[in-house]
Design a protein around this motif. Structure first.
Motif, PDB file in Angstrom:
ATOM      1  N   ARG A  67       0.834  -1.214   0.000  1.00  0.00           N
ATOM      2  CA  ARG A  67       0.000   0.000   0.000  1.00  0.00           C
ATOM      3  C   ARG A  67       0.861   1.252   0.000  1.00  0.00           C
ATOM      4  O   ARG A  67       0.559   2.226  -0.690  1.00  0.00           O
ATOM      5  N   GLN A  68       1.931   1.230   0.791  1.00  0.00           N
ATOM      6  CA  GLN A  68       2.818   2.382   0.876  1.00  0.00           C
ATOM      7  C   GLN A  68       3.478   2.649  -0.476  1.00  0.00           C
ATOM      8  O   GLN A  68       3.461   3.774  -0.978  1.00  0.00           O
ATOM      9  N   ILE A  69       4.055   1.613  -1.077  1.00  0.00           N
ATOM     10  CA  ILE A  69       4.758   1.773  -2.349  1.00  0.00           C
ATOM     11  C   ILE A  69       3.798   2.210  -3.455  1.00  0.00           C
ATOM     12  O   ILE A  69       4.153   3.035  -4.295  1.00  0.00           O
ATOM     13  N   LYS A  70       2.582   1.686  -3.466  1.00  0.00           N
ATOM     14  CA  LYS A  70       1.609   2.090  -4.492  1.00  0.00           C
ATOM     15  C   LYS A  70       1.335   3.589  -4.451  1.00  0.00           C
ATOM     16  O   LYS A  70       1.025   4.186  -5.466  1.00  0.00           O
ATOM     17  N   GLY A  71       1.495   4.203  -3.284  1.00  0.00           N
ATOM     18  CA  GLY A  71       1.264   5.633  -3.155  1.00  0.00           C
ATOM     19  C   GLY A  71       2.466   6.495  -3.496  1.00  0.00           C
ATOM     20  O   GLY A  71       2.370   7.719  -3.504  1.00  0.00           O
ATOM     21  N   TRP A  72       3.588   5.885  -3.760  1.00  0.00           N
ATOM     22  CA  TRP A  72       4.819   6.621  -4.036  1.00  0.00           C
ATOM     23  C   TRP A  72       4.824   7.198  -5.445  1.00  0.00           C
ATOM     24  O   TRP A  72       4.217   6.657  -6.370  1.00  0.00           O
ATOM     25  N   SER A  73       5.606   8.246  -5.598  1.00  0.00           N
ATOM     26  CA  SER A  73       5.833   8.836  -6.918  1.00  0.00           C
ATOM     27  C   SER A  73       6.680   7.884  -7.761  1.00  0.00           C
ATOM     28  O   SER A  73       7.348   6.981  -7.234  1.00  0.00           O
ATOM     29  N   ARG A  74       6.687   8.132  -9.058  1.00  0.00           N
ATOM     30  CA  ARG A  74       7.523   7.343  -9.963  1.00  0.00           C
ATOM     31  C   ARG A  74       8.995   7.458  -9.568  1.00  0.00           C
ATOM     32  O   ARG A  74       9.726   6.471  -9.548  1.00  0.00           O
ATOM     33  N   ALA A  75       9.438   8.675  -9.233  1.00  0.00           N
ATOM     34  CA  ALA A  75      10.842   8.894  -8.857  1.00  0.00           C
ATOM     35  C   ALA A  75      11.210   8.086  -7.619  1.00  0.00           C
ATOM     36  O   ALA A  75      12.303   7.513  -7.535  1.00  0.00           O
ATOM     37  N   LYS A  76      10.321   8.029  -6.655  1.00  0.00           N
ATOM     38  CA  LYS A  76      10.606   7.289  -5.427  1.00  0.00           C
ATOM     39  C   LYS A  76      10.650   5.785  -5.712  1.00  0.00           C
ATOM     40  O   LYS A  76      11.514   5.074  -5.198  1.00  0.00           O
ATOM     41  N   LYS A  77       9.734   5.286  -6.551  1.00  0.00           N
ATOM     42  CA  LYS A  77       9.768   3.874  -6.933  1.00  0.00           C
ATOM     43  C   LYS A  77      11.079   3.556  -7.662  1.00  0.00           C
ATOM     44  O   LYS A  77      11.683   2.504  -7.427  1.00  0.00           O
ATOM     45  N   GLU A  78      11.528   4.448  -8.527  1.00  0.00           N
ATOM     46  CA  GLU A  78      12.765   4.209  -9.264  1.00  0.00           C
ATOM     47  C   GLU A  78      13.974   4.214  -8.332  1.00  0.00           C
ATOM     48  O   GLU A  78      14.915   3.444  -8.545  1.00  0.00           O
ATOM     49  N   ALA A  79      13.954   5.043  -7.302  1.00  0.00           N
ATOM     50  CA  ALA A  79      15.044   5.027  -6.316  1.00  0.00           C
ATOM     51  C   ALA A  79      15.058   3.689  -5.587  1.00  0.00           C
ATOM     52  O   ALA A  79      16.129   3.101  -5.363  1.00  0.00           O
ATOM     53  N   LEU A  80      13.905   3.171  -5.228  1.00  0.00           N
ATOM     54  CA  LEU A  80      13.811   1.864  -4.574  1.00  0.00           C
ATOM     55  C   LEU A  80      14.342   0.771  -5.495  1.00  0.00           C
ATOM     56  O   LEU A  80      15.143  -0.075  -5.076  1.00  0.00           O
TER      57      LEU A  80
END
Length: 105
Positions: A67-80
């Motif tokens: 749920r947390q990751i689904k709410g993240w921006s594209r940039a934040k997902k790419e950093a992960l």
């Protein structure tokens, strides 16, 4: 005691990311996405490629993380995906500043 689960991020053919959760082997679930099985969003965006996954011992922790990751921006997902964990807090702070909250008032 409940078994754990994995969360995963797929890169879709249209360049979008899909975040999901599975109690199966991640590779099995990715194969299902590519076959269009139980995959509404990804069935229209095949093929998909697994770009990140993590296993959680507790199902409740996996659900919370998904749920947390689904709410993240594209940039934040790419950093992960890149493993750039140091960038995550700054990306979260930047997004919060963009929310329209007045600053300095």
């Amino acid at each position: 005691m409940a078994e754990g689960a994995s969360i995963y991020i797929l890169l879709c053919a249209d360049g979008s990311y899909y975040t999901g959760l599975t109690r199966k082997e991640v590779e099995t679930r990715v194969g299902e996405h590519n076959a269009g099985v139980n995959a509404d969003y990804t069935s229209r965006r095949r093929p998909v490629t697994l770009v990140w996954s993590a296993y959680y011992e507790r199902l409740t922790d996996a659900i919370a993380a998904e749920r947390q990751i689904k709410g993240w921006s594209r940039a934040k997902k790419e950093a992960l995906i890149k493993g750039d964990y140091d960038a995550l807090p700054a990306l979260a702070a930047r997004r919060n500043r963009k929310s329209g909250a007045p600053s300095g008032q």
